[in-house]
Enzyme design. Structure first.
Site, mmCIF file in Angstrom:
data_model
loop_
_atom_site.group_PDB
_atom_site.id
_atom_site.type_symbol
_atom_site.label_atom_id
_atom_site.label_comp_id
_atom_site.label_asym_id
_atom_site.label_seq_id
_atom_site.Cartn_x
_atom_site.Cartn_y
_atom_site.Cartn_z
ATOM 1 N N GLY A 92 0.791 -1.222 0.000
ATOM 2 C CA GLY A 92 0.000 0.000 0.000
ATOM 3 C C GLY A 92 0.823 1.271 0.000
ATOM 4 O O GLY A 92 0.388 2.292 0.532
ATOM 5 N N HIS A 98 -1.094 1.373 -13.102
ATOM 6 C CA HIS A 98 -0.381 0.248 -13.715
ATOM 7 C C HIS A 98 1.086 0.664 -13.881
ATOM 8 O O HIS A 98 1.351 1.785 -14.318
ATOM 9 C CB HIS A 98 -1.007 -0.084 -15.075
ATOM 10 C CG HIS A 98 -0.399 -1.284 -15.717
ATOM 11 N ND1 HIS A 98 -0.720 -2.567 -15.323
ATOM 12 C CD2 HIS A 98 0.520 -1.396 -16.704
ATOM 13 C CE1 HIS A 98 -0.021 -3.421 -16.053
ATOM 14 N NE2 HIS A 98 0.737 -2.745 -16.899
ATOM 15 N N GLU A 153 4.871 6.543 -9.609
ATOM 16 C CA GLU A 153 3.478 6.164 -9.325
ATOM 17 C C GLU A 153 2.938 7.005 -8.182
ATOM 18 O O GLU A 153 1.805 7.496 -8.221
ATOM 19 C CB GLU A 153 3.392 4.681 -8.919
ATOM 20 C CG GLU A 153 3.571 3.709 -10.057
ATOM 21 C CD GLU A 153 3.384 2.272 -9.589
ATOM 22 O OE1 GLU A 153 2.457 1.999 -8.814
ATOM 23 O OE2 GLU A 153 4.181 1.411 -10.002
ATOM 24 N N ASN A 185 1.282 3.158 -2.516
ATOM 25 C CA ASN A 185 0.488 4.138 -3.273
ATOM 26 C C ASN A 185 -0.633 4.717 -2.411
ATOM 27 O O ASN A 185 -0.902 5.917 -2.469
ATOM 28 C CB ASN A 185 -0.097 3.505 -4.536
ATOM 29 C CG ASN A 185 0.890 3.505 -5.683
ATOM 30 O OD1 ASN A 185 1.177 4.557 -6.247
ATOM 31 N ND2 ASN A 185 1.437 2.342 -6.004
HETATM 32 C C1 GRF Z 1 2.249 -0.866 -7.921
HETATM 33 O O1 GRF Z 1 3.400 -1.095 -8.671
HETATM 34 C C2 GRF Z 1 1.065 -0.708 -8.839
HETATM 35 O O2 GRF Z 1 1.396 -0.168 -10.078
HETATM 36 C C3 GRF Z 1 0.605 -2.113 -9.031
HETATM 37 O O3 GRF Z 1 0.827 -2.735 -7.772
HETATM 38 C C4 GRF Z 1 1.863 -2.070 -7.078
HETATM 39 C C5 GRF Z 1 1.336 -1.689 -5.738
HETATM 40 O O4 GRF Z 1 2.336 -1.223 -4.875
HETATM 41 N N1 GRF Z 1 -0.757 -2.127 -9.509
HETATM 42 P P1 GRF Z 1 1.944 -0.673 -3.442
HETATM 43 O O5 GRF Z 1 1.155 -1.757 -2.716
HETATM 44 O O6 GRF Z 1 1.113 0.571 -3.641
HETATM 45 O O7 GRF Z 1 3.239 -0.386 -2.745
#
Ligand code: GRF
Length: 201
Positions: free
Chosen positions: A13, A110, A180, A15
């Site tokens: 998590g 993504h 991201e 992101n």
């Molecule tokens: C990220 O690389 C996102 O692009 C993909 O899954 C990963 C999630 O990372 N869909 P995190 O759990 O947010 O660290």
């Protein structure tokens, strides 16, 4: 309309954390309302609790019938008056009822420049391995609308990074993950400000 975010995530998590931080710091005008994970051990649930955001574990262990699981997820999102779903490393597909209720209002990130390097099986290291194998000079991240098909919905934003000589899937993943974190919060703020328009918001 103020954005009310409902997150679904399976793992760390980072992101979700970046978006929670952006809300707290006033860079993103949105209310984080609930975090749902299919994985009871996921660090994302701890991150949610630390930020005082309600957190739930909902999975096929709790609801073996996929239709019941779909209804349970939808009920939690509606109870918390979520108006935009944020998928962030969610390794499951949303069920048909949740997708119908939130059509056009489900975002995903993504770790590549869609429409290239997307689709079934293109997740995690598979993506970065494919980018390196194809000899690409650049990669990046894409925020898009999620629907029934993997990685096929409307593309809202991209952020690029260079592919460097000697990159491994790990080094490339790290560089992409950094952008991201910026891209997801920035794109949400463009939705909050009306710069990007979503149906039903
Ligand atoms: C990220 O690389 C996102 O692009 C993909 O899954 C990963 C999630 O990372 N869909 P995190 O759990 O947010 O660290």
């Amino acid at each position: 309309m103020k954005l009310r975010l409902g997150f679904l995530a399976s793992h760390g998590g980072s992101n979700v954390q970046a978006i929670l931080d952006a809300c707290r710091e006033g860079r993103l005008d949105a209310e984080p309302c609930v975090v749902i994970s299919n994985n009871s051990d996921a660090m994302v649930l701890d991150r949610a609790m630390a930020a005082r955001v309600p957190a739930f574990h909902l999975s096929s262990h709790i609801h073996p019938d996929p239709a019941r699981l779909d209804e349970a997820i939808l009920a939690v999102l509606e109870k918390h008056r979520v108006n935009l779903i944020v998928l962030a490393g969610y390794m499951k597909k949303l069920g048909p009822k949740t997708l119908a209720r939130y059509r056009g209002r489900v975002l995903n990130i993504h770790p590549a420049l869609l429409p290239k390097f997307g689709g079934k099986g293109m997740y995690g290291h598979h993506v970065h391995e494919a980018v390196l194998a194809a000899g690409e000079k650049e990669s990046g991240a894409t925020v898009h609308i999620a629907d029934e098909e993997y990685d096929r919905g409307r593309i809202l934003a991209h952020k690029k990074v260079p592919v460097k000589a000697g990159d491994t899937p790990d080094s490339l993943a790290e560089r992409v993950l950094e952008v991201e974190h910026q891209l997801y919060a920035e794109t949400l703020q463009r939705i909050a400000s009306g710069d990007i328009k979503l149906e039903g918001l």
